[in-house]
Write a protein that holds these residues in place. Structure first.
Motif, short mmCIF file in Angstrom:
data_model
loop_
_atom_site.label_atom_id
_atom_site.label_comp_id
_atom_site.label_asym_id
_atom_site.label_seq_id
_atom_site.Cartn_x
_atom_site.Cartn_y
_atom_site.Cartn_z
N ILE A 189 0.97 -1.29 0.07
CA ILE A 189 -0.12 0.06 0.00
C ILE A 189 0.67 1.33 0.16
O ILE A 189 1.87 1.20 0.74
CB ILE A 189 -0.79 -0.11 1.49
CG1 ILE A 189 -1.87 -1.25 1.18
CG2 ILE A 189 -1.57 1.43 1.31
CD1 ILE A 189 -2.76 -1.25 2.60
N PHE B 144 0.66 4.78 1.07
CA PHE B 144 -0.12 5.44 1.79
C PHE B 144 0.28 6.97 2.16
O PHE B 144 1.72 7.41 2.09
CB PHE B 144 0.09 4.94 3.46
CG PHE B 144 -0.92 5.11 4.17
CD1 PHE B 144 -2.03 4.35 4.14
CD2 PHE B 144 -0.73 6.43 5.00
CE1 PHE B 144 -3.10 4.96 5.12
CE2 PHE B 144 -1.93 6.97 5.86
CZ PHE B 144 -3.02 5.96 6.01
N LYS C 216 1.60 9.44 -4.41
CA LYS C 216 1.25 8.01 -4.42
C LYS C 216 1.04 7.35 -5.81
O LYS C 216 1.72 6.48 -6.11
CB LYS C 216 0.16 7.79 -3.69
CG LYS C 216 0.15 8.05 -2.29
CD LYS C 216 -1.34 7.57 -1.36
CE LYS C 216 -2.40 8.26 -2.17
NZ LYS C 216 -2.65 9.91 -1.65
N ASP D 283 -3.09 2.29 -4.05
CA ASP D 283 -2.88 3.66 -4.22
C ASP D 283 -4.31 4.14 -3.96
O ASP D 283 -5.00 4.17 -4.91
CB ASP D 283 -2.31 3.90 -5.52
CG ASP D 283 -2.43 5.38 -6.08
OD1 ASP D 283 -2.68 6.11 -5.16
OD2 ASP D 283 -2.36 5.43 -7.33
N ARG E 250 -8.81 3.58 2.51
CA ARG E 250 -9.04 5.11 2.99
C ARG E 250 -9.64 5.20 4.32
O ARG E 250 -9.86 6.28 4.78
CB ARG E 250 -9.67 6.14 2.05
CG ARG E 250 -8.82 6.84 1.11
CD ARG E 250 -9.64 7.75 0.27
NE ARG E 250 -9.14 8.99 -0.24
CZ ARG E 250 -8.39 8.87 -1.41
NH1 ARG E 250 -8.11 7.99 -2.11
NH2 ARG E 250 -8.11 10.11 -2.03
N ALA F 13 -9.89 -1.29 4.85
CA ALA F 13 -8.61 -2.07 5.35
C ALA F 13 -9.02 -3.21 5.80
O ALA F 13 -8.46 -4.07 5.58
CB ALA F 13 -7.79 -1.25 6.41
N VAL G 278 3.33 -1.41 3.96
CA VAL G 278 2.69 -0.16 3.85
C VAL G 278 3.85 0.91 4.24
O VAL G 278 4.40 1.16 4.85
CB VAL G 278 1.81 0.14 4.97
CG1 VAL G 278 0.91 1.51 4.84
CG2 VAL G 278 0.55 -0.97 4.96
N ARG H 1 4.51 4.75 3.81
CA ARG H 1 3.95 5.94 4.05
C ARG H 1 4.83 6.99 3.55
O ARG H 1 6.01 7.35 3.87
CB ARG H 1 3.64 6.20 5.54
CG ARG H 1 3.25 7.55 5.88
CD ARG H 1 3.27 7.78 7.41
NE ARG H 1 2.81 9.23 7.66
CZ ARG H 1 2.69 9.67 8.76
NH1 ARG H 1 3.16 9.14 9.91
NH2 ARG H 1 1.92 10.87 8.98
N TYR I 227 -8.80 12.99 4.88
CA TYR I 227 -7.75 12.25 5.06
C TYR I 227 -7.32 12.17 6.67
O TYR I 227 -7.18 11.24 7.30
CB TYR I 227 -6.38 12.75 4.27
CG TYR I 227 -5.07 12.15 4.95
CD1 TYR I 227 -4.80 10.73 4.40
CD2 TYR I 227 -4.24 12.58 5.59
CE1 TYR I 227 -3.73 10.10 4.85
CE2 TYR I 227 -3.06 11.97 6.12
CZ TYR I 227 -2.84 10.69 5.62
OH TYR I 227 -1.88 10.14 6.15
N THR J 229 -8.73 8.56 7.21
CA THR J 229 -7.48 7.66 6.89
C THR J 229 -6.38 7.64 7.67
O THR J 229 -5.70 6.66 7.91
CB THR J 229 -7.17 8.17 5.19
OG1 THR J 229 -8.20 8.56 4.50
CG2 THR J 229 -6.10 7.25 4.51
N TYR K 141 -1.93 -0.30 10.80
CA TYR K 141 -0.82 -0.87 9.85
C TYR K 141 0.47 -1.17 10.91
O TYR K 141 1.16 -2.13 10.77
CB TYR K 141 -0.53 -0.56 8.75
CG TYR K 141 -1.73 -0.84 7.67
CD1 TYR K 141 -2.05 -2.29 7.33
CD2 TYR K 141 -2.42 0.19 7.25
CE1 TYR K 141 -2.93 -2.61 6.60
CE2 TYR K 141 -3.61 -0.02 6.31
CZ TYR K 141 -3.70 -1.62 5.89
OH TYR K 141 -4.73 -1.78 5.04
#
Ligand SMILES: Nc1ncnc2c1ncn2[C@@H]1O[C@H](COP(=O)(O)OP(=O)(O)O)[C@@H](O)[C@H]1O
Length: 194
Positions: free
Chosen positions: A4, A6, A13, A84, A88, A93, A110, A112, A148, A152, A159
């Motif tokens: 992912i 993130f 992304k 991508d 969210r 998830a 993941v 970030r 976000y 998100t 994670y």
């Protein structure tokens, strides 16, 4: 390997996902691209999501989960997915974990992309001028950033608790960021813990 990418909207992304498609032959699964394609095709789904997207809100979990579900076999056949813009929300998830688990697969990492807010605002202003994406206007972008942060960002502890979260500096040149992503993907040592 399934990963992912993130980060907040406009963190880069999509740009990094396309690099990984080119270098690793993985498949990019961007729910934003899928939704924009639905709008462009004039489908019923596109009509339903257009206003929400243009104003910066999130479309329903059920819609994006279905889009991912349809595309998983294609990513699996290619040897891995780059998620991508999905998941969210925590519900997304959890659905992703269940879908992958049902296929004997999982999220491996993941990544970030850490970016500063002023940097994002500058990026989005440039992208709005170059690409004219309706939701890149300043008002919609504010709504996207708020979504976000509220919905998100809570995925970060989700994670991290699974030991899958890796954080990299998402500011700077595209090539430099790509090198940082590659470094993380090649790593065996443990991820960031919270
Ligand atoms: N996983 C998702 N859940 C809910 N809405 C989504 C999702 N992915 C995309 N969208 C919708 O599409 C818009 C654009 O998403 P995306 O292309 O990922 O752009 P960005 O990362 O630049 O914000 C979002 O603001 C939202 O309206």
């Amino acid at each position: 390997m399934n990963i992912i990418l993130f980060g907040p909207p406009a963190a880069g992304k999509g740009t990094q996902a396309k690099r990984l498609v080119a270098t690793r032959g993985m498949v990019q699964l961007s729910t934003g691209d899928m939704l924009r394609a639905a709008i462009a095709s004039g489908s019923e789904l596109g009509t339903r999501v257009k206003t929400i997207m243009d104003t910066g809100g999130l479309v329903s979990d059920a819609i994006v989960i279905d889009l991912i579900k349809e595309n998983l076999p294609r990513a699996e056949a290619a040897g891995g997915a780059i998620f991508d813009g999905f998941p969210r929300t925590v519900a997304q998830a959890e659905a992703l974990d269940a879908m992958l688990g049902g296929r004997g697969a999982r999220i491996d990492k993941v990544v970030r992309l850490k970016v500063d807010e002023q940097g994002l605002i500058e990026r989005i202003a440039t992208r709005f001028q170059q690409e004219g994406r309706a939701d890149d206007n300043p008002e919609s972008y504010k709504v996207r950033l708020a979504a976000y942060n509220a919905q998100t960002a809570p995925l970060l502890p989700y994670y991290a608790a699974q030991g899958k979260l890796y954080e990299i500096d998402g500011m700077g040149a595209v090539d430099d960021i790509a090198a940082r992503v590659e470094e993380v993907l090649g790593k065996n040592e443990s991820a960031t813990t919270v």
